[in-house]
Design a protein around this motif. Structure first.
Motif, PDB file in Angstrom:
ATOM      1  N   VAL A   2     -23.599  -0.408 -14.047  1.00 52.09           N
ATOM      2  CA  VAL A   2     -23.698  -1.519 -14.499  1.00 52.09           C
ATOM      3  C   VAL A   2     -24.076  -2.180 -12.914  1.00 52.09           C
ATOM      4  O   VAL A   2     -23.299  -1.981 -12.164  1.00 52.09           O
ATOM      5  N   SER A  25     -26.157  -6.565 -14.636  1.00 47.89           N
ATOM      6  CA  SER A  25     -27.454  -5.358 -15.116  1.00 47.89           C
ATOM      7  C   SER A  25     -27.037  -3.804 -15.826  1.00 47.89           C
ATOM      8  O   SER A  25     -26.538  -3.593 -14.937  1.00 47.89           O
ATOM      9  N   PHE A  29     -23.007  -4.493 -22.263  1.00 44.70           N
ATOM     10  CA  PHE A  29     -22.524  -5.155 -20.987  1.00 44.70           C
ATOM     11  C   PHE A  29     -20.841  -5.261 -21.719  1.00 44.70           C
ATOM     12  O   PHE A  29     -20.277  -5.068 -21.825  1.00 44.70           O
ATOM     13  N   ARG A  30     -21.043  -5.183 -23.541  1.00 35.36           N
ATOM     14  CA  ARG A  30     -20.498  -6.048 -24.332  1.00 35.36           C
ATOM     15  C   ARG A  30     -19.252  -4.450 -24.201  1.00 35.36           C
ATOM     16  O   ARG A  30     -17.820  -4.867 -24.452  1.00 35.36           O
ATOM     17  N   ARG A  72     -16.601 -14.676 -20.143  1.00 30.16           N
ATOM     18  CA  ARG A  72     -17.826 -14.333 -20.689  1.00 30.16           C
ATOM     19  C   ARG A  72     -18.643 -14.362 -21.214  1.00 30.16           C
ATOM     20  O   ARG A  72     -17.935 -14.988 -22.345  1.00 30.16           O
ATOM     21  N   ASN A  74     -20.933 -12.842 -23.712  1.00 29.32           N
ATOM     22  CA  ASN A  74     -21.964 -11.698 -23.813  1.00 29.32           C
ATOM     23  C   ASN A  74     -23.789 -11.503 -24.292  1.00 29.32           C
ATOM     24  O   ASN A  74     -24.048 -10.331 -24.197  1.00 29.32           O
ATOM     25  N   ASN A  77     -24.990 -11.220 -20.055  1.00 24.00           N
ATOM     26  CA  ASN A  77     -24.358 -10.351 -19.686  1.00 24.00           C
ATOM     27  C   ASN A  77     -23.994 -11.315 -18.259  1.00 24.00           C
ATOM     28  O   ASN A  77     -23.820 -10.805 -17.329  1.00 24.00           O
TER      29      ASN A  77
END
Length: 126
Positions: A2, A25, A29-30, A72, A74, A77
């Motif tokens: 990432v 990026s 991501f989760r 956050r 999700n 991102n």
């Protein structure tokens, strides 16, 4: 893997508020736990806040509890750090970090995170 990019740093007066954002990026991501750390000139890196993967449980450093909030999104991102009641001692470069497989006892440990952004400067001054 990432890539992280922080934004939102600025000059703000004591008592003011600021919102930092970290855009991530890459894949999964989760599955990442995210943290915010900061470093002022001449000081060691300090843990600010962390938000765990999936369920999003949060942990805060003692110096920011009750003033800062980490969230956050999700779907977008992104990870945000809302900073209220800012003090001159909050002046520092703020870094976003990401890692997988962190356990609660390591959330405040910088070396537990695998990926780091370039940082964004926050200056609190009158």
């Amino acid at each position: 893997q990432v890539q992280l990019a922080e934004s939102g740093g600025a000059l703000v007066r004591p008592g003011g508020s600021l919102r930092l954002s970290c855009a991530a990026s890459g894949d999964n991501f989760r599955a990442y736990t995210f943290g915010w750390f900061r470093q002022a000139p001449g000081n060691e890196r300090e843990f600010v806040a962390s938000i765990k993967r999936y369920g999003g449980a949060t942990v805060y450093g003692d110096s920011v509890k009750g003033r800062f909030t980490i969230t956050r999104d999700n779907a977008k991102n992104t990870v945000a750090l809302q900073m209220n009641s800012l003090k001159t001692d909050d002046t520092a470069v703020y870094y976003c970090a990401a890692g997988m497989g962190l356990i609660t006892s390591t959330l405040h440990v910088g070396s537990a995170y695998n990926y780091w952004g370039q940082g964004t400067q926050v200056t609190v001054s009158s």
